[in-house]
Design a protein around this motif. Structure first.
Motif, PDB file in Angstrom:
ATOM      1  N   PHE A  33       1.397  -3.744  -1.495  1.00 13.97           N
ATOM      2  CA  PHE A  33       1.958  -4.356  -2.712  1.00 13.97           C
ATOM      3  C   PHE A  33       1.687  -3.438  -3.912  1.00 13.97           C
ATOM      4  N   ASP A  56       0.655  -4.219   6.194  1.00 19.68           N
ATOM      5  CA  ASP A  56       1.297  -5.393   5.604  1.00 19.68           C
ATOM      6  C   ASP A  56       2.274  -4.961   4.517  1.00 19.68           C
ATOM      7  N   SER A 171       3.324 -17.795   4.317  1.00 19.83           N
ATOM      8  CA  SER A 171       2.433 -17.213   3.313  1.00 19.83           C
ATOM      9  C   SER A 171       2.473 -18.118   2.089  1.00 19.83           C
ATOM     10  N   ASN A 172       1.352 -18.229   1.417  1.00 17.90           N
ATOM     11  CA  ASN A 172       1.252 -19.071   0.224  1.00 17.90           C
ATOM     12  C   ASN A 172       1.544 -20.542   0.521  1.00 17.90           C
ATOM     13  N   GLN A 195      -0.736 -16.404   5.246  1.00 19.64           N
ATOM     14  CA  GLN A 195      -1.306 -15.343   4.394  1.00 19.64           C
ATOM     15  C   GLN A 195      -1.412 -15.890   2.971  1.00 19.64           C
ATOM     16  N   SER A 222      -4.987 -10.009  -1.580  1.00 22.06           N
ATOM     17  CA  SER A 222      -5.706  -9.684  -2.824  1.00 22.06           C
ATOM     18  C   SER A 222      -7.219  -9.907  -2.670  1.00 22.06           C
ATOM     19  N   LEU A 224      -9.638  -8.073  -3.219  1.00 21.87           N
ATOM     20  CA  LEU A 224     -10.460  -7.458  -4.276  1.00 21.87           C
ATOM     21  C   LEU A 224     -10.051  -8.003  -5.651  1.00 21.87           C
ATOM     22  N   SER A 226      -6.699  -8.046  -6.634  1.00 22.29           N
ATOM     23  CA  SER A 226      -5.438  -7.391  -7.004  1.00 22.29           C
ATOM     24  C   SER A 226      -5.641  -6.407  -8.163  1.00 22.29           C
ATOM     25  N   LEU A 264      -6.670  -7.924   3.818  1.00 17.55           N
ATOM     26  CA  LEU A 264      -5.631  -6.919   3.584  1.00 17.55           C
ATOM     27  C   LEU A 264      -5.876  -6.107   2.312  1.00 17.55           C
ATOM     28  N   LYS A 266      -5.626  -3.266  -0.383  1.00 14.08           N
ATOM     29  CA  LYS A 266      -4.631  -2.229  -0.689  1.00 14.08           C
ATOM     30  C   LYS A 266      -5.314  -1.140  -1.497  1.00 14.08           C
ATOM     31  N   SER A 267      -5.012   0.088  -1.190  1.00 11.82           N
ATOM     32  CA  SER A 267      -5.446   1.196  -2.045  1.00 11.82           C
ATOM     33  C   SER A 267      -4.500   2.372  -1.856  1.00 11.82           C
ATOM     34  N   VAL A 268      -4.317   3.125  -2.949  1.00  8.74           N
ATOM     35  CA  VAL A 268      -3.559   4.377  -2.840  1.00  8.74           C
ATOM     36  C   VAL A 268      -4.499   5.562  -3.062  1.00  8.74           C
ATOM     37  N   THR A 269      -5.806   5.290  -3.028  1.00 10.91           N
ATOM     38  CA  THR A 269      -6.819   6.323  -3.260  1.00 10.91           C
ATOM     39  C   THR A 269      -7.456   6.703  -1.927  1.00 10.91           C
ATOM     40  N   ARG A 272     -10.945   5.436  -0.959  1.00 11.79           N
ATOM     41  CA  ARG A 272     -11.007   3.975  -0.810  1.00 11.79           C
ATOM     42  C   ARG A 272     -10.290   3.513   0.445  1.00 11.79           C
TER      43      ARG A 272
END
Ligand code: NDP
Length: 315
Positions: A33, A56, A171-172, A195, A222, A224, A226, A264, A266-269, A272
């Motif tokens: 996401f 995901d 989900s939700n 989810q 989410s 962490l 988000s 789940l 998420k990271s783009v680093t 991490r």
């Protein structure tokens, strides 16, 4: 099963849970996401190389093409990867069309899990077909008298017989919505997963218990907090992280696995992406300390799209 990593007490997770279909879902999955096209591609390649086997995504994230390309380029065999995507609200009345688009973009024959993203049908011809932006979202929500998620799910189930989704879920979904779905005569397949937003500030124990009773795996999104990862600023989490000599993120992710939920991050680093797959075996007393966090100030929901308070979180 957990394999030991170089650092004491820190393990690279290979934990998985059985779904009610008999398939297995890896406990630590990789979120996509808010990843831009480039980020989605490079982060998914990095995640698969780091050892994640669960990705995901969702049609609304707009990055399924990059996720699919990354899966191909990673060299990891398709059958070793658990891939989830989701039906967006504007497709509730024709979800299989949404799945076709997703599969085409992903370049896959099937997904492992296909979820109804939100239990809210949105008007495809509304103000903002992808993401309603008016204050309460109501103008863009299709009235329940015209369509509801029970009808959507009736169609979603067809994907399993078609071989386009190995399992289906939601989900939700709140307990109220799950009860309505499970009671419907058209519901032939118990959702494999629900989810939902889950982290130390929003632990939702009753929802987890309801899903457990009904053989529905819970996935923590989410984990962490988000954008900006606000959960990681919690003082209890920071204190426990110091005791284990790991980061607060590792504790948040490990807590989710301690609760037997999928998680789940998420990271783009790059660093991490790697470290988020490493977890510690939390002592029960520490898991319980984290359970207490939301009791002090009350649960805090961080993902709150305009329509949600009116139609999703009101029970
Ligand atoms: P997360 O809770 O995973 O938090 C992501 C944020 O935390 C990013 O800013 C990321 O920064 C940062 N972060 C990641 N790892 C660390 C770390 N180790 N230390 C410090 N900061 C870190 O948020 P998401 O909302 O993305 O949720 C995860 C996934 O759940 C989504 O990507 C999506 O797949 C799913 N989801 C599903 C929803 C649904 O409605 N079904 C709704 C929301 C999410 P950076 O990337 O810069 O490293």
């Amino acid at each position: 099963m957990i394999t030991r990593s170089i650092l004491a007490n820190l393990y690279r997770s290979t934990v998985s849970y059985p779904l009610n279909t008999g398939a297995k879902i890896p406990a630590v999955g990789f979120g996509t996401f808010q990843a831009t096209d480039e980020e989605a591609y490079s982060s998914v390649v990095a995640a698969l190389k780091a050892g994640y086997r669960h990705i995901d995504t969702a049609w609304i994230y707009g990055n399924e093409s990059q996720v699919g390309q990354a899966i191909k380029d990673s060299g990891v065999p398709r059958e070793e990867i658990f891939v989830t995507t989701k039906v967006w609200g504007t497709f509730h009345q024709k979800p299989l069309e949404n799945l076709e688009i997703s599969l085409e973009k992903l370049g896959l024959e099937y997904v492992d899990l296909w979820l109804i993203h939100w239990p809210v049908p949105l008007n495809p011809n509304g103000n903002s077909p992808r993401m309603p932006t008016n204050p309460d979202g109501s103008r863009d929500v299709v009235p329940e008298s015209e369509w509801d998620f029970v009808k959507t799910y009736e169609l979603v189930q067809e994907a399993v017989a078609l071989g386009k989704a190995k399992s289906v879920g939601v989900s939700n979904f709140s307990i109220k919505n799950l009860k309505k779905l499970l009671a419907a005569p058209t519901t032939k397949i118990v959702p494999a997963a629900n989810q939902v937003e889950l982290h130390p500030l929003l632990p939702q124990p009753e929802l987890i218990e309801f899903c457990k009773q009904n053989n529905i795996v819970v996935e923590a999104y989410s984990p962490l907090g988000s954008t900006g990862s606000p959960v990681l600023k919690d003082e209890t989490l920071i204190a426990i992280a110091k005791e284990y000599e790991v980061s607060p993120a590792t504790i948040a992710i490990s807590w989710a696995v301690w609760r037997n939920t999928v998680v789940l991050p998420k990271s783009v680093t790059a660093s991490r992406i790697e470290s988020n797959l490493e977890i510690v075996q939390l002592k029960d007393e520490d898991g319980e300390r984290i359970n207490e966090i939301a009791k002090k100030n009350g649960p805090k929901r961080l993902i709150n799209p305009p329509w949600a308070p009116y139609v999703v979180f009101n029970d």
